[in-house]
Enzyme design. Sequence first.
Site, PDB file in Angstrom:
ATOM      1  N   CYS A  86      -0.711  33.198  15.072  1.00 24.74           N
ATOM      2  CA  CYS A  86      -0.437  32.714  16.424  1.00 24.74           C
ATOM      3  C   CYS A  86      -0.723  31.215  16.431  1.00 24.74           C
ATOM      4  O   CYS A  86      -1.148  30.663  15.421  1.00 24.74           O
ATOM      5  CB  CYS A  86      -1.215  33.489  17.489  1.00 24.74           C
ATOM      6  SG  CYS A  86      -2.998  33.292  17.464  1.00 24.74           S
ATOM      7  N   CYS A  94       4.152  32.070  17.718  1.00 22.99           N
ATOM      8  CA  CYS A  94       4.045  30.786  17.012  1.00 22.99           C
ATOM      9  C   CYS A  94       5.397  30.102  16.880  1.00 22.99           C
ATOM     10  O   CYS A  94       5.512  29.048  16.287  1.00 22.99           O
ATOM     11  CB  CYS A  94       3.381  30.957  15.638  1.00 22.99           C
ATOM     12  SG  CYS A  94       4.365  31.781  14.394  1.00 22.99           S
ATOM     13  N   CYS A 105       6.259  29.261  11.733  1.00 24.37           N
ATOM     14  CA  CYS A 105       5.954  30.135  10.608  1.00 24.37           C
ATOM     15  C   CYS A 105       7.033  30.011   9.532  1.00 24.37           C
ATOM     16  O   CYS A 105       8.213  30.195   9.817  1.00 24.37           O
ATOM     17  CB  CYS A 105       5.861  31.584  11.084  1.00 24.37           C
ATOM     18  SG  CYS A 105       5.210  32.678   9.828  1.00 24.37           S
TER      19      CYS A 105
END
Length: 143
Positions: free
Chosen positions: A17, A91, A95
Site C-alpha cells: 500500500c 498503491c 507497483c
Amino acid sequence: MTTDELTEPKPSALFVCVHNAGRSQMAAGFLRALSDGAVEVRSAGSMPAEMINPTAVDAMLERGIDIRAERPKVLTDEAVQASDVVITMGCGDACPFYPGKKYEDWELADPAGQGIDAVRPIRDEIERRVRHLLAELGVEPAA
C-alpha cells in the site's frame, strides 16, 4: 523436517500500500499468524510512512496479533521479484509489474486518520481476504 519441506519452496506473498503503515501491515500480520510460518510474508509501501498506524496496531492487538515491532518499508523490485503473489491496496501504478507473478488488487478503505470503530471493519475484511488467500495457496490456517 520432511523431504517435501526441503524441496518445496514456501509460497510467498507481498502486500503493498502507499504508506505501508495500515492495510498492508495488518494483512502481513494476519498472514504471518494464520500461516504459522508456512508462507513467506513481505509488506512494503510506495511512499512509506515514519511509523505504523497506531490504530491499526490496536485493532490487531484486539485479535491477539502484535505488529508493534514492524516498520514501514520501501517497495523494491527485489521484493516483487521474490514474491509469488503481489497484493496491492491502493498503491496505484507505483507497483512494478513482472510477468509470471500473480497480482491482486484489494480495494479497501484507508485506515489513516480513522478511529478504532472505522478500522475494525477494514481489519475484519483483510482477515477474510487473507483466509481466502491461504486457501488459494493450499495452506491450512493455524487458527
